[in-house]
Write a protein that holds these residues in place. Structure first.
Motif, PDB file in Angstrom:
ATOM      1  N   THR A 159      -2.872  25.711 -17.748  1.00  0.00           N
ATOM      2  CA  THR A 159      -2.811  26.148 -16.360  1.00  0.00           C
ATOM      3  C   THR A 159      -2.515  27.646 -16.276  1.00  0.00           C
ATOM      4  N   ILE A 160      -2.735  28.198 -15.100  1.00  0.00           N
ATOM      5  CA  ILE A 160      -2.565  29.633 -14.899  1.00  0.00           C
ATOM      6  C   ILE A 160      -2.219  29.860 -13.429  1.00  0.00           C
ATOM      7  N   ASN A 161      -1.481  30.925 -13.162  1.00  0.00           N
ATOM      8  CA  ASN A 161      -1.225  31.314 -11.781  1.00  0.00           C
ATOM      9  C   ASN A 161      -2.470  32.047 -11.279  1.00  0.00           C
ATOM     10  N   TYR A 162      -3.247  31.396 -10.425  1.00  0.00           N
ATOM     11  CA  TYR A 162      -4.554  31.960 -10.073  1.00  0.00           C
ATOM     12  C   TYR A 162      -4.458  33.232  -9.245  1.00  0.00           C
ATOM     13  N   GLU A 163      -3.289  33.496  -8.681  1.00  0.00           N
ATOM     14  CA  GLU A 163      -3.119  34.732  -7.914  1.00  0.00           C
ATOM     15  C   GLU A 163      -2.881  35.935  -8.825  1.00  0.00           C
ATOM     16  N   LYS A 164      -2.566  35.656 -10.097  1.00  0.00           N
ATOM     17  CA  LYS A 164      -2.273  36.745 -11.035  1.00  0.00           C
ATOM     18  C   LYS A 164      -3.245  36.777 -12.206  1.00  0.00           C
ATOM     19  N   VAL A 165      -4.415  36.190 -12.014  1.00  0.00           N
ATOM     20  CA  VAL A 165      -5.411  36.091 -13.083  1.00  0.00           C
ATOM     21  C   VAL A 165      -5.676  37.446 -13.754  1.00  0.00           C
ATOM     22  N   PRO A 176      -6.093  36.048 -21.508  1.00  0.00           N
ATOM     23  CA  PRO A 176      -7.065  37.103 -21.829  1.00  0.00           C
ATOM     24  C   PRO A 176      -7.840  37.599 -20.611  1.00  0.00           C
ATOM     25  N   PHE A 177      -7.470  37.108 -19.416  1.00  0.00           N
ATOM     26  CA  PHE A 177      -8.285  37.405 -18.229  1.00  0.00           C
ATOM     27  C   PHE A 177      -8.100  38.818 -17.693  1.00  0.00           C
ATOM     28  N   ASP A 178      -7.131  39.545 -18.268  1.00  0.00           N
ATOM     29  CA  ASP A 178      -6.977  40.950 -17.894  1.00  0.00           C
ATOM     30  C   ASP A 178      -8.081  41.784 -18.556  1.00  0.00           C
ATOM     31  N   ASN A 179      -8.853  41.144 -19.420  1.00  0.00           N
ATOM     32  CA  ASN A 179      -9.926  41.839 -20.129  1.00  0.00           C
ATOM     33  C   ASN A 179     -11.163  40.943 -20.251  1.00  0.00           C
ATOM     34  N   ALA A 209     -12.637  30.326 -19.257  1.00  0.00           N
ATOM     35  CA  ALA A 209     -12.950  30.721 -17.889  1.00  0.00           C
ATOM     36  C   ALA A 209     -11.958  30.188 -16.871  1.00  0.00           C
ATOM     37  N   THR A 210     -11.839  30.950 -15.790  1.00  0.00           N
ATOM     38  CA  THR A 210     -11.012  30.493 -14.670  1.00  0.00           C
ATOM     39  C   THR A 210     -11.524  31.120 -13.371  1.00  0.00           C
ATOM     40  N   THR A 211     -10.909  30.750 -12.277  1.00  0.00           N
ATOM     41  CA  THR A 211     -11.309  31.276 -10.980  1.00  0.00           C
ATOM     42  C   THR A 211     -10.112  31.931 -10.296  1.00  0.00           C
ATOM     43  N   LYS A 212     -10.425  32.944  -9.481  1.00  0.00           N
ATOM     44  CA  LYS A 212      -9.356  33.659  -8.772  1.00  0.00           C
ATOM     45  C   LYS A 212      -9.108  33.114  -7.376  1.00  0.00           C
ATOM     46  N   ASP A 213     -10.020  32.245  -6.909  1.00  0.00           N
ATOM     47  CA  ASP A 213      -9.843  31.775  -5.531  1.00  0.00           C
ATOM     48  C   ASP A 213     -10.133  30.280  -5.381  1.00  0.00           C
ATOM     49  N   VAL A 214     -11.381  29.953  -5.131  1.00  0.00           N
ATOM     50  CA  VAL A 214     -11.708  28.545  -4.866  1.00  0.00           C
ATOM     51  C   VAL A 214     -12.398  27.915  -6.073  1.00  0.00           C
ATOM     52  N   VAL A 215     -12.769  26.659  -5.932  1.00  0.00           N
ATOM     53  CA  VAL A 215     -13.484  25.960  -6.998  1.00  0.00           C
ATOM     54  C   VAL A 215     -14.880  26.550  -7.159  1.00  0.00           C
ATOM     55  N   HIS A 216     -15.245  26.869  -8.394  1.00  0.00           N
ATOM     56  CA  HIS A 216     -16.592  27.316  -8.706  1.00  0.00           C
ATOM     57  C   HIS A 216     -17.112  26.487  -9.870  1.00  0.00           C
ATOM     58  N   GLY A 217     -18.412  26.556 -10.063  1.00  0.00           N
ATOM     59  CA  GLY A 217     -19.009  25.917 -11.226  1.00  0.00           C
ATOM     60  C   GLY A 217     -19.463  26.980 -12.203  1.00  0.00           C
ATOM     61  N   PHE A 218     -19.724  26.543 -13.423  1.00  0.00           N
ATOM     62  CA  PHE A 218     -20.285  27.439 -14.432  1.00  0.00           C
ATOM     63  C   PHE A 218     -21.289  26.622 -15.230  1.00  0.00           C
ATOM     64  N   GLU A 219     -22.541  26.782 -14.872  1.00  0.00           N
ATOM     65  CA  GLU A 219     -23.575  26.007 -15.531  1.00  0.00           C
ATOM     66  C   GLU A 219     -24.619  26.950 -16.105  1.00  0.00           C
ATOM     67  N   VAL A 220     -24.789  26.863 -17.426  1.00  0.00           N
ATOM     68  CA  VAL A 220     -25.843  27.644 -18.057  1.00  0.00           C
ATOM     69  C   VAL A 220     -27.079  26.760 -18.055  1.00  0.00           C
ATOM     70  N   PHE A 242     -19.365  23.522 -16.791  1.00  0.00           N
ATOM     71  CA  PHE A 242     -18.037  23.067 -16.444  1.00  0.00           C
ATOM     72  C   PHE A 242     -17.576  23.587 -15.104  1.00  0.00           C
ATOM     73  N   MET A 243     -16.480  22.989 -14.668  1.00  0.00           N
ATOM     74  CA  MET A 243     -15.950  23.272 -13.345  1.00  0.00           C
ATOM     75  C   MET A 243     -14.765  24.223 -13.493  1.00  0.00           C
ATOM     76  N   LEU A 244     -14.668  25.169 -12.575  1.00  0.00           N
ATOM     77  CA  LEU A 244     -13.539  26.093 -12.589  1.00  0.00           C
ATOM     78  C   LEU A 244     -12.701  25.813 -11.358  1.00  0.00           C
ATOM     79  N   GLU A 245     -11.454  25.485 -11.600  1.00  0.00           N
ATOM     80  CA  GLU A 245     -10.583  25.125 -10.489  1.00  0.00           C
ATOM     81  C   GLU A 245      -9.382  26.061 -10.472  1.00  0.00           C
ATOM     82  N   PRO A 246      -8.986  26.532  -9.262  1.00  0.00           N
ATOM     83  CA  PRO A 246      -7.855  27.470  -9.189  1.00  0.00           C
ATOM     84  C   PRO A 246      -6.621  26.879  -9.879  1.00  0.00           C
ATOM     85  N   GLY A 247      -5.998  27.686 -10.727  1.00  0.00           N
ATOM     86  CA  GLY A 247      -4.789  27.218 -11.408  1.00  0.00           C
ATOM     87  C   GLY A 247      -5.040  26.614 -12.770  1.00  0.00           C
ATOM     88  N   TYR A 248      -6.334  26.461 -13.126  1.00  0.00           N
ATOM     89  CA  TYR A 248      -6.651  25.868 -14.421  1.00  0.00           C
ATOM     90  C   TYR A 248      -7.598  26.748 -15.220  1.00  0.00           C
TER      91      TYR A 248
END
Ligand code: CUA
Length: 158
Positions: A42-48, A53-56, A97-108, A115-121
């Protein structure tokens, strides 16, 4: 009013089935949780932006690991960072991968990377890219007005 005894039995049976069903649904919902399948932590999605490694975000070559590249990806309405991912064909890639706001998908599109990207995960997937080409990455979870414009590119180069 007189209730026939079979009718009474069926009413009781029906009520019991309903309760059993609710218990099963409730238990599995809480037990299994609702976080995405590929989520590892899990991750604090407001501080992504501040959390490694999301700072880079980007494509990073790594040494001494079971994979060759790490692709650090941040999704937000309505784009991906990085916009373009380029890795050599045959390399083993760990997508983190993660999201900074709402649920997004990531499909190649055209691959098993989906996979699914959910805030906080944080979601991750390790895969080998064994076919050269240019792949479209799309958001397959409805995320708002810009959903259809949310895409990026994966280039697997020779
Ligand atoms: Cu992001 Cu749909």
């Amino acid at each position: 009013m007189h209730i026939h005894k079979y009718e009474k039995w069926w009413l009781t049976f029906g009520a019991a089935m309903l309760i059993a069903f609710l218990v099963i649904v409730g238990v599995s919902a809480f037990h299994g949780g609702t976080h995405p399948n590929n989520s590892k932590w899990t991750i604090n999605y407001e501080k992504v932006d501040e959390i490694a490694p999301f700072d880079n975000p980007g494509v990073h070559k790594v040494e001494g690991k079971d994979w060759d590249y790490e692709v650090v990806l941040v999704a937000s309405a309505f784009s991906y960072n990085p916009m373009e991912i380029e890795v050599p064909v045959g390399s083993k890639v760990r997508f983190i991968a993660t999201t900074k706001d709402v649920v997004h998908g990531f499909e190649v599109a055209g691959t098993n990377i989906n996979f699914m990207l959910e805030p906080g995960y944080v979601s991750e997937k390790i895969t080998t890219v064994d076919k050269a080409g240019e792949y479209v990455i799309v958001c397959n979870e409805y995320c708002g007005t810009g959903h259809a414009m949310m895409y990026s590119t994966l280039k697997v180069v020779d």
